[in-house]
Design an enzyme around this catalytic site. Structure first.
Site, short mmCIF file in Angstrom:
data_model
loop_
_atom_site.label_atom_id
_atom_site.label_comp_id
_atom_site.label_asym_id
_atom_site.label_seq_id
_atom_site.Cartn_x
_atom_site.Cartn_y
_atom_site.Cartn_z
N MET A 154 0.82 -1.28 -0.06
CA MET A 154 0.11 0.21 0.08
C MET A 154 0.85 1.17 -0.06
O MET A 154 0.99 1.96 1.03
CB MET A 154 -0.88 -0.12 1.24
CG MET A 154 -2.07 1.01 1.24
SD MET A 154 -2.95 1.18 -0.37
CE MET A 154 -4.30 0.21 0.17
N GLY A 155 1.39 1.53 -0.90
CA GLY A 155 2.27 2.83 -1.17
C GLY A 155 1.46 3.92 -2.25
O GLY A 155 0.27 3.44 -2.03
N ARG A 156 2.01 4.65 -2.72
CA ARG A 156 1.07 5.50 -3.45
C ARG A 156 0.20 5.13 -4.59
O ARG A 156 -0.96 5.09 -4.69
CB ARG A 156 2.15 6.63 -4.18
CG ARG A 156 3.06 7.55 -3.15
CD ARG A 156 3.78 8.25 -4.17
NE ARG A 156 4.73 9.09 -3.54
CZ ARG A 156 6.02 8.44 -3.22
NH1 ARG A 156 6.13 7.14 -3.66
NH2 ARG A 156 6.92 9.18 -2.66
N ILE A 157 1.15 3.84 -5.41
CA ILE A 157 0.02 3.38 -6.35
C ILE A 157 -1.07 2.48 -5.62
O ILE A 157 -2.03 2.52 -6.36
CB ILE A 157 1.03 2.60 -7.35
CG1 ILE A 157 1.96 3.62 -8.00
CG2 ILE A 157 0.16 1.90 -8.37
CD1 ILE A 157 3.22 2.99 -8.77
N SER A 236 3.78 -4.81 -10.36
CA SER A 236 4.89 -4.33 -9.60
C SER A 236 6.28 -4.88 -10.28
O SER A 236 6.71 -4.06 -11.28
CB SER A 236 4.85 -4.79 -8.11
OG SER A 236 4.63 -6.21 -8.37
N ARG A 237 6.80 -6.05 -9.86
CA ARG A 237 7.99 -6.52 -10.60
C ARG A 237 7.69 -8.04 -10.83
O ARG A 237 7.26 -8.57 -9.95
CB ARG A 237 9.24 -6.14 -9.58
CG ARG A 237 10.01 -4.86 -9.69
CD ARG A 237 10.19 -4.33 -11.20
NE ARG A 237 10.83 -3.14 -11.21
CZ ARG A 237 9.94 -2.02 -11.32
NH1 ARG A 237 8.92 -2.17 -11.87
NH2 ARG A 237 10.86 -0.80 -11.46
N GLU A 266 12.31 -9.76 -18.75
CA GLU A 266 11.80 -8.72 -19.70
C GLU A 266 12.78 -8.54 -20.84
O GLU A 266 13.90 -8.13 -20.35
CB GLU A 266 11.20 -7.61 -18.92
CG GLU A 266 10.15 -8.00 -18.00
CD GLU A 266 9.53 -6.70 -17.17
OE1 GLU A 266 10.05 -5.72 -17.55
OE2 GLU A 266 8.81 -6.99 -16.53
N HIS A 285 4.95 -4.20 -19.62
CA HIS A 285 5.52 -3.36 -18.62
C HIS A 285 5.46 -1.79 -19.00
O HIS A 285 6.37 -1.00 -19.19
CB HIS A 285 6.98 -3.50 -18.51
CG HIS A 285 7.67 -2.96 -17.15
ND1 HIS A 285 8.75 -3.56 -16.51
CD2 HIS A 285 7.20 -1.97 -16.47
CE1 HIS A 285 8.96 -3.02 -15.27
NE2 HIS A 285 7.96 -1.95 -15.35
C1 GLV Z 1 8.34 1.20 -13.74
O1 GLV Z 1 8.14 0.21 -13.52
C2 GLV Z 1 8.71 2.06 -12.65
O2 GLV Z 1 9.34 1.69 -11.72
O3 GLV Z 1 8.57 3.28 -12.89
#
Ligand code: GLV
Length: 323
Positions: A154-157, A236-237, A266, A285
């Site tokens: 639960m960060g900004r995104i 995310s990753r 990737e 991505h």
């Molecule tokens: C994209 O994946 C970012 O970290 O900005």
């Protein structure tokens, strides 16, 4: 004049700023990333390196760059950069938090909806001429409105996704390293353990940053806890997920579908078995990829780099304790 290496073509606004502050080398073949050997050779004399998520900025590369003062990534995530090694050489590292939040939350929600309602599958179905009649059960999916969403990270995104979820009357659960009381209050989000979140959510959305600690944080055990109707979204990753376990969960019907903007490797290999599953919606991505946001990110990264060349603290400097 300081040499600045830019690993991809970037918006003119940002390039112009860099050109005023150094002699700029740009790798500008759009579809082809800079070969690692070329990057190794170019950084030899560089004082500034403008990079992005596709580049591997490891110890070897930093060893090849004795004059480097600053590494500036046009991204919020910096798991591709050996930040400890950079710090040990006194090299500042900058990134672009905040500016991409809403754009990435939009894409995450788009992926969630696309996977739930089989949007990509439906588009292929029409284009391939398979649509012969209206069918009562044709391409039936999962309801988003009113469903339970579990946000991991639960960060900004994550917060942006929770706000969007509230607009869809979703019941919002979250799991995070630390509790966010303001989000609990303002967005009616309930904090819970990872286990509880996985058991209760119809949509599991992964937004944790990539790091050694989060590697494969979602694997076999976690997929087994999810509901059979669960839609799993990763924006995310790719390294946060054990893709073999994800494939097995989707193939066995342990979960219902997945939406993936990121992969362990990737660009994803065409041999990756996830690409063979119709219930996986895939993107390359592109979380922050709008013209406006990418321009802001590039300018912000250029400003970080310019501050680093001047020996100043970067406006958005990666702090080591955040790693
Ligand atoms: C994209 O994946 C970012 O970290 O900005």
């Amino acid at each position: 004049m300081n040499k600045i290496v830019v690993t991809r073509r970037i918006p003119e606004e940002a390039l112009g700023l860099l050109k005023k502050n150094g002699e700029v080398f740009v790798w500008d073949r759009d579809e082809e990333p800079i070969p690692h050997e070329v990057l190794l050779a170019e950084v030899k004399e560089a004082a500034g390196l403008f990079t992005n998520v596709g580049d591997r900025i490891d110890k070897e590369l930093i060893d090849h760059a004795p004059k480097l003062k600053v590494i500036s990534t046009m991204a919020v995530g910096y798991d591709n950069i050996n930040v400890m090694e950079a710090a040990s050489r006194g090299i500042s590292v900058g990134h672009t938090p905040g500016v991409l939040t809403e754009t990435t939350a939009d894409l995450t929600f788009a992926l969630l909806m696309a996977a739930a309602r089989r949007v990509a599958e439906g588009s292929i179905y029409v284009r391939q001429g398979q649509w012969k009649s209206w069918g009562p059960m044709l391409l039936t999916g999962q309801d988003v409105y009113g469903a339970t969403i579990g946000i991991i990270g639960m960060g900004r995104i994550g917060e942006g996704v929770a706000r969007r979820a509230a607009g869809f009357s979703m019941n919002v659960l979250y799991h995070n390293r630390s509790r966010r009381p303001e989000i609990e209050e303002n967005l009616n989000a309930a904090y819970c353990s990872l286990e509880e979140l996985l058991k209760k959510s119809d949509f599991v959305v992964l937004l944790a940053p990539g790091s050694a600690d989060t590697r494969h944080m979602i694997g076999k055990a976690e997929f087994e806890l999810m509901k059979r109707n669960a839609v799993f979204v990763n924006a995310s990753r790719g390294t946060n997920v054990d893709e073999t376990a994800l494939y097995t969960a989707l193939e066995n019907g342990d979960i219902w579908a997945a939406g993936l903007d990121v992969f362990e490797e990737e660009p994803v290999s065409m041999e990756n078995p996830l690409l063979s599953l119709p219930n996986v919606t895939v993107l390359p991505h592109i979380g922050s990829a709008t013209i406006a946001t990418r321009t802001k990110m590039a300018v912000m990264a250029a400003q970080n780099l310019i501050a680093g060349l001047a020996g100043e603290e970067l406006p958005f400097q990666v702090k080591l304790n955040k790693q």
